[in-house]
Design a protein around this motif. Structure first.
Motif, PDB file in Angstrom:
ATOM      1  N   PRO A  55       0.857  -0.964   0.332  1.00 31.87           N
ATOM      2  CA  PRO A  55       0.067   0.117  -0.307  1.00 31.87           C
ATOM      3  C   PRO A  55       1.002   1.337   0.044  1.00 31.87           C
ATOM      4  CG  PRO A  55      -0.522  -1.397   1.932  1.00 31.87           C
ATOM      5  CD  PRO A  55       0.786  -2.168   1.394  1.00 31.87           C
ATOM      6  N   ALA A  59       1.094   4.034  -2.809  1.00 32.25           N
ATOM      7  CA  ALA A  59       0.326   5.394  -2.452  1.00 32.25           C
ATOM      8  C   ALA A  59       1.755   5.987  -3.178  1.00 32.25           C
ATOM      9  CB  ALA A  59       0.425   5.605  -0.958  1.00 32.25           C
ATOM     10  N   GLU A  60       3.315   5.537  -2.916  1.00 33.17           N
ATOM     11  CA  GLU A  60       3.617   6.411  -3.905  1.00 33.17           C
ATOM     12  C   GLU A  60       3.658   6.160  -5.193  1.00 33.17           C
ATOM     13  OE1 GLU A  60       7.375   4.456  -2.777  1.00 33.17           O
ATOM     14  OE2 GLU A  60       6.927   5.558  -0.839  1.00 33.17           O
ATOM     15  N   ALA A  62       1.083   6.250  -7.106  1.00 31.27           N
ATOM     16  CA  ALA A  62      -0.293   6.904  -7.734  1.00 31.27           C
ATOM     17  C   ALA A  62      -0.085   8.394  -7.473  1.00 31.27           C
ATOM     18  CB  ALA A  62      -1.052   6.421  -7.001  1.00 31.27           C
ATOM     19  N   LYS A  63       1.047   8.686  -6.777  1.00 31.57           N
ATOM     20  CA  LYS A  63       1.281  10.179  -6.592  1.00 31.57           C
ATOM     21  C   LYS A  63       2.091  10.850  -7.343  1.00 31.57           C
ATOM     22  CE  LYS A  63       3.069  13.264  -3.759  1.00 31.57           C
ATOM     23  NZ  LYS A  63       4.058  14.477  -3.916  1.00 31.57           N
ATOM     24  N   LEU A  92      -7.664   8.503  -6.051  1.00 28.87           N
ATOM     25  CA  LEU A  92      -6.852   8.547  -5.145  1.00 28.87           C
ATOM     26  C   LEU A  92      -6.737   9.058  -4.160  1.00 28.87           C
ATOM     27  CD1 LEU A  92      -5.006  10.269  -8.516  1.00 28.87           C
ATOM     28  CD2 LEU A  92      -4.897   7.513  -7.551  1.00 28.87           C
ATOM     29  N   GLU A  94      -7.732   6.950  -1.610  1.00 24.59           N
ATOM     30  CA  GLU A  94      -7.514   5.923  -1.256  1.00 24.59           C
ATOM     31  C   GLU A  94      -7.028   4.864  -2.160  1.00 24.59           C
ATOM     32  OE1 GLU A  94     -10.158   3.682   1.566  1.00 24.59           O
ATOM     33  OE2 GLU A  94     -10.786   5.832   2.223  1.00 24.59           O
ATOM     34  N   PRO A  95      -5.482   5.298  -2.710  1.00 17.50           N
ATOM     35  CA  PRO A  95      -5.298   4.609  -3.501  1.00 17.50           C
ATOM     36  C   PRO A  95      -5.641   2.531  -3.549  1.00 17.50           C
ATOM     37  CG  PRO A  95      -3.990   6.045  -2.946  1.00 17.50           C
ATOM     38  CD  PRO A  95      -4.475   6.017  -1.989  1.00 17.50           C
ATOM     39  N   SER A  99      -7.221   2.221  -9.132  1.00 13.70           N
ATOM     40  CA  SER A  99      -7.247   3.988  -9.053  1.00 13.70           C
ATOM     41  C   SER A  99      -7.195   4.881 -10.700  1.00 13.70           C
ATOM     42  CB  SER A  99      -6.454   4.929  -8.657  1.00 13.70           C
ATOM     43  OG  SER A  99      -6.544   3.927  -7.034  1.00 13.70           O
TER      44      SER A  99
END
Length: 130
Positions: A55, A59-60, A62-63, A92, A94-95, A99
């Motif tokens: 996770p 998140a990294e 996705a950003k 995004l 909550e990736p 997403s």
């Protein structure tokens, strides 16, 4: 290098083209010559993103994908409509592995409809199928 027979299959299937390392590289070079390589790069980034298990890593990534391809004035901004952009931004918060699915499907359709036919007509591709 693919056989002419393998390369011929790319005409009818963007999916086969993108899944073949040589096909992807060839298509990417062609898109670069048309100044639209961000579409293939975004597609590849999404495929990589979907395989991410952690996770934190997700998140990294996705950003990074958002900043590179989605946000307005992004360095490699892909051409997606406002609705798709809004849905992606909401996803995004909550990736998850899905997403970018809507945006990725839009870009795939764009490449399939516009870029693939031009690639198939290109000198480069014509050489591959000889």
């Amino acid at each position: 290098r693919p056989s002419p027979g393998e390369a011929l299959q790319w005409r009818d299937s963007l999916e086969k083209l993108l899944q073949d390392p040589y096909g992807l590289a060839s298509f990417h070079s062609f898109l670069r010559s048309e100044f639209s390589e961000e579409n293939a790069e975004f597609w590849v980034a999404c495929e990589d993103y979907k395989k991410t298990k952690s996770p934190v890593k997700m998140a990294e990534k996705a950003k990074k994908i958002y900043e590179e391809f989605i946000q307005t004035e992004a360095p490699k901004e892909v051409n997606i409509d406002h609705f798709t952009k809004d849905v992606t931004m909401k996803n995004l918060v909550e990736p998850s592995p899905s997403s970018f699915d809507m945006a990725q499907k839009r870009i795939f359709a764009l490449m399939e409809k516009d870029s693939l036919p031009r690639f198939v007509r290109s000198e480069f591709y014509q050489e591959l199928i000889k």
